[in-house]
Write an enzyme that holds these catalytic residues in place. Structure first.
Site, PDB file in Angstrom:
ATOM      1  N   TYR A  89       0.821  -1.215   0.000  1.00 47.14           N
ATOM      2  CA  TYR A  89       0.000   0.000   0.000  1.00 47.14           C
ATOM      3  C   TYR A  89       0.853   1.263   0.000  1.00 47.14           C
ATOM      4  O   TYR A  89       0.673   2.138   0.840  1.00 47.14           O
ATOM      5  CB  TYR A  89      -0.957   0.000   1.210  1.00 47.14           C
ATOM      6  N   TYR A 101     -12.172  -6.814   6.690  1.00 46.20           N
ATOM      7  CA  TYR A 101     -11.026  -6.937   5.780  1.00 46.20           C
ATOM      8  C   TYR A 101     -10.777  -8.430   5.560  1.00 46.20           C
ATOM      9  O   TYR A 101     -10.663  -9.189   6.521  1.00 46.20           O
ATOM     10  CB  TYR A 101      -9.761  -6.260   6.350  1.00 46.20           C
ATOM     11  N   LYS A 129      -1.629 -16.525   8.574  1.00 44.54           N
ATOM     12  CA  LYS A 129      -0.756 -15.690   9.406  1.00 44.54           C
ATOM     13  C   LYS A 129       0.098 -16.467  10.425  1.00 44.54           C
ATOM     14  O   LYS A 129       1.187 -16.883  10.101  1.00 44.54           O
ATOM     15  CB  LYS A 129      -1.583 -14.605  10.085  1.00 44.54           C
TER      16      LYS A 129
HETATM   17  N1  PMP Z   1      -8.251 -11.962   6.247  1.00 46.01           N
HETATM   18  C1  PMP Z   1      -7.875 -11.267   7.322  1.00 46.01           C
HETATM   19  C2  PMP Z   1      -8.816 -11.161   8.495  1.00 46.01           C
HETATM   20  C3  PMP Z   1      -6.623 -10.639   7.352  1.00 46.01           C
HETATM   21  O1  PMP Z   1      -6.261  -9.913   8.434  1.00 46.01           O
HETATM   22  C4  PMP Z   1      -5.755 -10.783   6.242  1.00 46.01           C
HETATM   23  C5  PMP Z   1      -4.384 -10.135   6.216  1.00 46.01           C
HETATM   24  N2  PMP Z   1      -4.241  -8.935   6.842  1.00 46.01           N
HETATM   25  C6  PMP Z   1      -6.182 -11.530   5.127  1.00 46.01           C
HETATM   26  C7  PMP Z   1      -7.438 -12.101   5.176  1.00 46.01           C
HETATM   27  C8  PMP Z   1      -5.327 -11.702   3.916  1.00 46.01           C
HETATM   28  O2  PMP Z   1      -4.213 -12.470   4.202  1.00 46.01           O
HETATM   29  P1  PMP Z   1      -2.891 -12.372   3.291  1.00 46.01           P
HETATM   30  O3  PMP Z   1      -2.329 -10.995   3.521  1.00 46.01           O
HETATM   31  O4  PMP Z   1      -2.017 -13.472   3.808  1.00 46.01           O
HETATM   32  O5  PMP Z   1      -3.318 -12.589   1.877  1.00 46.01           O
END
Ligand code: PMP
Length: 432
Positions: A23, A151, A281
């Protein structure tokens, strides 16, 4: 330090001119700090300064950096085999990981699809829901309903269920699938829940269930869309609505999974099981990108009884053995540790450490849940100045919009946690 990891002035200039960071603008790139190493809860910068890590590299590094057991597991697997394709082959690291996930996740989730990243795990979940409804003879149920301030990732289907305002849907509107959005839950985590809070979601589902495949949400904690904590009662009611109207419930636990909210999975606060769960994660302790989407046997069997006869997904690096092996070790480390006590202690200490923030004029709200501490500002601050002053105080805390928040590695010491919260208080005291 090995020659390869030494960062020169030219390297930084190349970075500024050629490399996109998350970003960020290429014409006016924000500063980046070169890292020379990381150990435990400390990130060592190239100029020798050490920063206490408040971010766990975006929720992932729960055991700290450079962990001897994770290193050993990685090396051991590399010396065996780092990768083989998963089509037609299988291996112990994948089997071990899936065993652990089936055991740990809420009841009924017993089919595992291992994929590359959180966003892909969400794509996989959405495709499962659509294939499921198609196989039930309900292809018109192909849209999703969600809540604002969510998100779910940066790929297209995931983006389509992110908050339309912060996710800048206006830019992509021609290409994004159109989904249903209910207001974000308003009842705080420990607040008294009233049916009003879920009335609009209930109304949308009652009216449009004939075209909706699934409800997707982040259970209890909305992360990158606002760091909001909401009532588990809302989640429990959402489960009931899905059952009543034939929608699947997709829980995106990519951020909340593996203990972060004080429970192994945030769904446990409400005592519910989703039909599909997305994990990522912290699964590899932050060593490699890996994610998983689990569903119930019923969802899996229905999908496979449909027109395709299979689930339509199969990435090249599916179930990468190196990542799976590290994930097994990371989950074992978590289970062998007194993680509940540790998170409870973190919660208490963060609450005390951040309390002075609530008296500051620039601060709108301070909230803490499990291993997550959030200070919400009244106005969007000068991001660069704020970030620089946090680094100058010896901490790695990355503000986002009006949010200054921490979710440190679980192994953080009391002193390190105090350093983090004190640096936040001092920095925010300087804001008007
Ligand atoms: N879902 C949630 C709740 C997240 O916090 C994130 C990453 N911040 C994602 C999906 C996407 O994961 P990634 O960045 O590994 O693609």
């Amino acid at each position: 330090m090995p020659q390869e990891s030494r960062i020169t002035r030219e390297d930084l200039e190349f970075d500024r001119l050629h490399i996109w960071h998350p970003y960020s603008s290429v014409t006016d790139p924000p500063p980046v700090w070169p890292v020379a190493g990381a150990e435990g809860c400390r990130i060592r910068l190239a100029d020798g300064r050490e920063l206490v890590d408040g971010m766990a590299s975006w929720w992932s590094v729960i055991h700290g950096y450079n962990h001897p057991r994770l290193n050993r597991a990685a090396l051991d697997q590399i010396n065996g085999f780092s990768h083989v394709m998963f089509g037609g082959l299988t291996h112990k690291p994948a089997i071990g990981l899936c065993r652990r996930l089936v055991d740990l996740t809420p009841e009924g989730l017993d089919r595992v699809f291992i994929c590359d990243s959180g966003s892909v795990a969400v794509e996989v979940a959405i495709k499962m829901a659509l294939q499921y409804q198609h196989a039930r003879g309900r292809p018109e149920k192909h849209r999703l309903v969600t809540i604002r301030n969510g998100y779910h990732g940066d790929t297209f289907a995931a983006m389509s269920v992110c908050d339309p305002v912060t996710g800048m849907h206006s830019i992509f509107s021609g290409a994004l699938p159109k989904q249903f959005f209910a207001p974000a839950p308003q009842t705080p985590f420990s607040g008294d829940f009233h049916e009003d809070d879920i009335a609009e979601l209930a109304g949308i589902i009652a009216e449009h269930h004939g075209e909706i495949a699934a409800l997707i949400l982040e259970p209890v904690v909305q992360g990158a869309g606002g760091m909001r904590f909401y009532s588990p009662r809302y989640l429990a009611r959402a489960r009931e609505l899905c059952d009543r109207y034939g929608l699947l419930l997709i829980a995106d636990e990519i951020a909340t999974g593996f203990g972060r909210t004080g429970r192994m999975f945030a769904c446990e606060h409400a005592g519910i099981s989703p039909d599909i769960i997305c994990l990522g994660k912290a699964m590899t302790g932050g060593y490699l990108s890996l994610a998983a989407t689990l569903c119930t046997g019923e969802v899996a069997r229905t999908v496979c009884a449909g027109a395709a006869g299979c689930f339509m997904h199969g990435p090249t690096f599916m179930a990468n053995p190196l990542a799976c092996r590290i994930a097994c070790e990371s989950i074992d480390l978590l289970l062998e540790s007194p993680w509940q006590e540790k998170i409870a202690a973190m919660e208490e200490r963060m609450r005390a450490g951040l309390a002075p923030c609530s008296l500051l004029p620039a601060v709108k709200d301070v909230r803490v849940l499990g291993g997550i501490g959030v200070v919400e500002l009244a106005r969007t601050p000068d991001f660069r100045r704020l970030q620089e002053s946090l680094v100058d105080r010896g901490v790695w805390v990355r503000p986002f919009g009006r949010l200054v928040y921490i979710m440190p590695p679980y192994v953080i010491s009391d002193e390190e946690l105090d350093t983090l919260t004190a640096a936040m208080v001092e920095t925010l005291t300087g804001l008007d």
